[in-house]
Design a protein around this motif. Structure first.
Motif: not given
Length: 482
Positions: A297-319
């Motif tokens: 949950n570190d803010p430094a990885f917010a962009k990485l999180k967003t790009s993965l959610l968009q890549k796999y077309n899901v709403d949360s990291v659990k999915e």
């Protein structure tokens, strides 16, 4: 050889050898020199053979211990770490070089680059700061002094006893005397180098390049030949034995003791490097900018999180079909390693620049020249150590990222975040031990013969420079002595 001794030069050499054979000092010094060199070769050979076996055994044990670990969380294995050992080169039995100071093994683990450990000199007393009694040290420092004790009066003895005029009257030229007496001293050089020759042959049988072994021996013959010329020069310049001995002793102290220290001090002053504490603080400051790889949950990885959610077309990291915590760990390790490599390369470049500056003093001291040439030929120089550090860092990074890949693909995100919720959660957050089989045998090899020879060129030129300069000076003084 028999026909050589029938010539005038051979007669002079034979007469000089006969004179030494009647001198208790010369015989004692020669025996001490041979025994010292031979014993150091034997002791160092046994020591390096034992170290070779130990390191190979420890490398195999470290790999086996790692692969025999039970099912664990992959990140636990990242911190469990692994060892990499460097086996000595065949010629390290003659010159251990920087290995005694830099260490021969590295502990590989995630999030940090450890320095090499188990350096012999770190466990030694202050008495070894001048140098260990390796064959290289014996021949570089002790052998020239022994040659001085044997031959310091080669020419001055003739002047002091007023036999030069008698010899000249018989048709013996000054240069015949110089060459003959030099030939006798060279015979002593061959006796001193003989134990090194035997050890170099064993190194060839162990896989060392014959060209490298030959160049290694040639380097020491050239170096001791420089001291033969020193002896001839000073014993020609001074007409009294005590004066030539004093001058030669001063030259030995200057070139073998003082100048190497001046070289290292000048190098460290010319290329200053930050201390360990200062460097550690700088590294920590840079790493803080990267974020905490243990906190998804570190803010430094917010962009990485967003790009993965968009890549796999899901709403949360659990999915996500992959473990986001493992992705964070992998991305964090890549950034962290980049920063660590930057500081490591900076430090190694500083060390290399310091070494290169110190090697320039080979033009001012033959001892510096042979020390550089010996280590470069034996594969125990700073360049080889730096390559060991780079290869082990590459192994460390691949080792950690392999575990991070298993973290991403073989452990679900839900099981990962629930690993501290009871015994059952802990068991679910483990992966099969078969994943630890990514460790493969680490086998570091020294640089090839061509690389080592190219690095040694300048040092060879420095020794040849000394031979040419001293030969010219002897020729000038010889003409004046007529």
């Amino acid at each position: 050889m028999h026909s050589l001794f029938k010539t005038k030069i051979g007669c002079v050499a034979k007469d000089e050898l006969r004179y030494w054979s009647r001198s208790k000092l010369a015989i004692s010094v020669l025996i001490i020199g041979i025994i010292l060199t031979l014993s150091s070769v034997i002791v160092t050979a046994f020591k390096m053979h034992e170290l070779n076996n130990q390191r190979q055994t420890m490398q195999n044990t470290a790999e086996q211990t790692f692969m025999e670990q039970p099912d664990r969380h992959p990140h636990r294995m990242v911190h469990y770490g692994h060892y990499a050992f460097r086996t000595p080169s065949p010629l390290s039995v003659l010159d251990p070089g920087v290995d005694a100071y830099t260490g021969n093994s590295i502990f590989l683990e995630g999030h940090r680059q450890n320095s090499a450990t188990f350096a012999e000199q770190k466990h030694s007393t202050g008495l070894t700061k001048l140098g260990s009694l390796s064959p290289a040290f014996i021949v570089q420092v002790i052998a020239p002094l022994l040659l001085i004790l044997i031959g310091y009066s080669s020419m001055s003895r003739e002047s002091e006893s007023q036999t030069l005029s008698f010899l000249f009257a018989q048709g013996t030229s000054i240069f015949t005397l110089l060459i003959g007496k030099g030939l006798a001293l060279f015979f002593v050089v061959c006796l001193i180098v003989f134990p090194l020759t035997i050890s170099a042959l064993f190194a060839v049988f162990q896989g060392e390049s014959p060209i490298i072994a030959a160049s290694f021996l040639l380097a020491y013959i050239l170096y001791l030949s420089v001291w033969v010329l020193f002896i001839l020069f000073f014993s020609t310049v001074f007409t009294k034995k005590n004066e030539s001995f004093t001058a030669l002793t001063f030259a030995w102290i200057l070139f073998c003791i003082v100048m190497p220290r001046v070289a290292s001090t000048t190098a460290s002053v010319s290329v200053p490097s930050a201390g360990k504490l200062e460097t550690d603080f700088a590294v920590i400051a840079e790493l803080r900018k990267l974020g905490d790889g243990h906190n998804a949950n570190d803010p430094a990885f917010a962009k990485l999180k967003t790009s993965l959610l968009q890549k796999y077309n899901v709403d949360s990291v659990k999915e996500l079909p992959i473990n986001f915590r493992g992705v964070v760990a992998s991305a964090s390790e890549a950034k962290l390693s980049s920063v660590l490599n930057q500081f490591a390369e900076q430090r190694m470049q500083q060390e290399l620049q310091q070494t290169q500056i110190a090697r320039l003093f080979g033009w001012l001291s033959p001892k510096v020249a042979i020390r550089s040439l010996s280590m470069l030929s034996a594969g125990t120089s700073i360049e080889t150590h730096h390559r060991f550090m780079r290869e082990t860092e590459d192994l460390r990074f691949r080792f950690v990222q392999s575990l991070n890949k298993a973290h991403i693909e073989k452990l679900s995100y839900i099981d990962d975040i629930n690993r501290n919720k009871g015994k059952e959660g802990n068991q679910k957050a483990r992966i099969n031990a078969t994943n630890w089989q990514m460790i493969q045998g680490f086998n570091f090899t020294i640089d090839d013969a061509t690389t080592r020879l190219s690095r040694s060129t300048i040092a060879f030129m420095q020794l040849l420079f000394w031979i040419v300069i001293l030969s010219m000076l002897i020729r000038i003084m010889g003409r004046r002595a007529i």
